[in-house]
Design a protein around this motif. Structure first.
Motif, PDB file in Angstrom:
ATOM      1  N   ALA A  24      26.348  45.719  78.490  1.00  0.00           N
ATOM      2  CA  ALA A  24      27.237  46.877  78.402  1.00  0.00           C
ATOM      3  C   ALA A  24      27.544  47.515  79.746  1.00  0.00           C
ATOM      4  CB  ALA A  24      26.620  47.921  77.473  1.00  0.00           C
ATOM      5  N   LYS A  25      26.811  47.157  80.807  1.00  0.00           N
ATOM      6  CA  LYS A  25      27.009  47.855  82.083  1.00  0.00           C
ATOM      7  C   LYS A  25      28.279  47.438  82.815  1.00  0.00           C
ATOM      8  CE  LYS A  25      24.119  44.783  84.962  1.00  0.00           C
ATOM      9  NZ  LYS A  25      22.931  44.762  85.850  1.00  0.00           N
ATOM     10  N   GLU A  26      28.917  46.387  82.378  1.00  0.00           N
ATOM     11  CA  GLU A  26      30.146  45.944  83.036  1.00  0.00           C
ATOM     12  C   GLU A  26      31.260  46.971  82.853  1.00  0.00           C
ATOM     13  OE1 GLU A  26      31.430  42.168  81.721  1.00  0.00           O
ATOM     14  OE2 GLU A  26      29.487  41.203  82.022  1.00  0.00           O
ATOM     15  N   ARG A  27      32.011  47.202  83.940  1.00  0.00           N
ATOM     16  CA  ARG A  27      33.167  48.084  83.913  1.00  0.00           C
ATOM     17  C   ARG A  27      34.320  47.398  84.626  1.00  0.00           C
ATOM     18  NH1 ARG A  27      31.830  51.413  87.559  1.00  0.00           N
ATOM     19  NH2 ARG A  27      29.757  50.584  88.017  1.00  0.00           N
ATOM     20  N   THR A 110      22.256  46.534  94.446  1.00  0.00           N
ATOM     21  CA  THR A 110      23.517  46.156  95.061  1.00  0.00           C
ATOM     22  C   THR A 110      24.667  46.456  94.107  1.00  0.00           C
ATOM     23  OG1 THR A 110      23.278  43.875  94.230  1.00  0.00           O
ATOM     24  CG2 THR A 110      22.506  44.322  96.469  1.00  0.00           C
ATOM     25  N   LEU A 111      25.856  46.546  94.678  1.00  0.00           N
ATOM     26  CA  LEU A 111      27.064  46.739  93.879  1.00  0.00           C
ATOM     27  C   LEU A 111      27.817  45.422  93.835  1.00  0.00           C
ATOM     28  CD1 LEU A 111      28.987  48.700  92.366  1.00  0.00           C
ATOM     29  CD2 LEU A 111      30.152  49.044  94.565  1.00  0.00           C
ATOM     30  N   ARG A 112      28.093  44.950  92.630  1.00  0.00           N
ATOM     31  CA  ARG A 112      28.800  43.681  92.443  1.00  0.00           C
ATOM     32  C   ARG A 112      30.201  43.937  91.921  1.00  0.00           C
ATOM     33  NH1 ARG A 112      24.967  39.295  89.514  1.00  0.00           N
ATOM     34  NH2 ARG A 112      26.916  38.165  89.719  1.00  0.00           N
ATOM     35  N   ILE A 113      31.154  43.276  92.539  1.00  0.00           N
ATOM     36  CA  ILE A 113      32.545  43.364  92.099  1.00  0.00           C
ATOM     37  C   ILE A 113      33.091  41.949  91.968  1.00  0.00           C
ATOM     38  CG2 ILE A 113      34.892  44.085  92.690  1.00  0.00           C
ATOM     39  CD1 ILE A 113      33.726  46.474  94.152  1.00  0.00           C
ATOM     40  N   ASN A 114      33.634  41.626  90.816  1.00  0.00           N
ATOM     41  CA  ASN A 114      34.345  40.372  90.598  1.00  0.00           C
ATOM     42  C   ASN A 114      35.800  40.695  90.309  1.00  0.00           C
ATOM     43  OD1 ASN A 114      31.937  38.826  90.794  1.00  0.00           O
ATOM     44  ND2 ASN A 114      31.470  39.266  88.651  1.00  0.00           N
ATOM     45  N   GLY A 115      36.687  39.871  90.810  1.00  0.00           N
ATOM     46  CA  GLY A 115      38.093  40.160  90.575  1.00  0.00           C
ATOM     47  C   GLY A 115      38.998  39.061  91.073  1.00  0.00           C
ATOM     48  N   VAL A 144      40.065  44.702  90.854  1.00  0.00           N
ATOM     49  CA  VAL A 144      38.756  44.693  90.192  1.00  0.00           C
ATOM     50  C   VAL A 144      38.908  44.290  88.730  1.00  0.00           C
ATOM     51  CG1 VAL A 144      36.774  46.100  89.522  1.00  0.00           C
ATOM     52  CG2 VAL A 144      37.900  46.483  91.742  1.00  0.00           C
ATOM     53  N   GLU A 145      38.120  43.315  88.324  1.00  0.00           N
ATOM     54  CA  GLU A 145      38.068  42.910  86.921  1.00  0.00           C
ATOM     55  C   GLU A 145      36.710  43.203  86.302  1.00  0.00           C
ATOM     56  OE1 GLU A 145      41.281  39.279  86.785  1.00  0.00           O
ATOM     57  OE2 GLU A 145      39.179  38.767  87.155  1.00  0.00           O
ATOM     58  N   GLN A 146      35.684  43.237  87.128  1.00  0.00           N
ATOM     59  CA  GLN A 146      34.325  43.456  86.625  1.00  0.00           C
ATOM     60  C   GLN A 146      33.514  44.102  87.744  1.00  0.00           C
ATOM     61  OE1 GLN A 146      31.721  39.972  86.260  1.00  0.00           O
ATOM     62  NE2 GLN A 146      31.361  40.515  84.128  1.00  0.00           N
TER      63      GLN A 146
END
Length: 206
Positions: A24-27, A110-115, A144-146
């Motif tokens: 659920a933590k994905e935004r 860490t902060l993760r960004i996928n996109g 940003v997608e995730q």
């Protein structure tokens, strides 16, 4: 005998299911805390893959806040002078998907960004990326997608930020490594000069 895992079912049987919190933590939209994290981060890892599936991970570093937030769904990373291989950039042209991990020194999360990324050769915000007189000739603009925060376990296990575990001299100097592994024909004196004090003084010169 090596036992290979070949299916999702085998993987889940071995690892178990992720917790509800982990799922659920994905935004997909930047939170104010994400903006603050990006403003404090001087370093990230950029993972890309080519059309053929070949992968690359490239480190990017600059003064804290170098990842510019353009809006709630978009950030941009400046190009800085490097070795001109452009492995990650060439991958983006073939396959826009990328992954980013942003670090803050001393923090174990860490902060993760996928996109999805595109290469931009100029934009008004390039003026906001000026460092030591260097205006980037391109930027990686990321939709940003995730986005989510990653837990601390890897950093705690590795003791990455514990100075008493650091061993910077466990291998030869940068100049000696280059001579032994990449360029044996060059003199060690020339390599030591190249990677000496002048190297750090010319970080923003092409």
């Amino acid at each position: 005998m090596t036992e290979e895992i070949t299916s999702h079912e085998e993987l889940r049987e071995l690892l178990g299911a992720p917790s509800a919190r982990a799922v659920a933590k994905e935004r997909a939209v930047l939170h104010e805390r994400d903006r603050q994290w990006l403003a404090a981060s001087p370093f990230c890892l950029v993972a890309t893959a080519g059309a053929d599936g070949s992968c690359d991970v490239s480190p990017k570093g600059d003064p804290a806040g170098f990842a510019l937030v353009l809006d709630d769904r978009t950030i941009a990373l400046p190009e800085r002078p490097g070795n001109r291989r452009a492995d990650g950039y060439r991958n983006i042209l073939a396959n826009p998907h990328l992954g980013l991990i942003f670090l803050i020194p001393g923090r174990t999360d860490t902060l993760r960004i996928n996109g999805r990324a595109k290469l931009v050769r100029d934009a008004p915000y390039f003026d906001d990326m000026l460092v030591q007189g260097h205006r980037p000739v391109l930027a990686v603009e990321v939709t940003v997608e995730q986005i989510f925060y990653h837990c601390t376990k890897a950093f705690l296990r590795s003791e990455l930020w514990q100075p008493e575990t650091w061993q910077p001299d466990v291998l030869p100097s940068r100049a000696r490594l280059i001579k032994e592994v990449e360029s044996p024909a060059e003199s060690l004196a020339d390599l030591e000069h190249r990677y000496g004090p002048a190297y750090a003084q010319n970080l923003y010169r092409g």
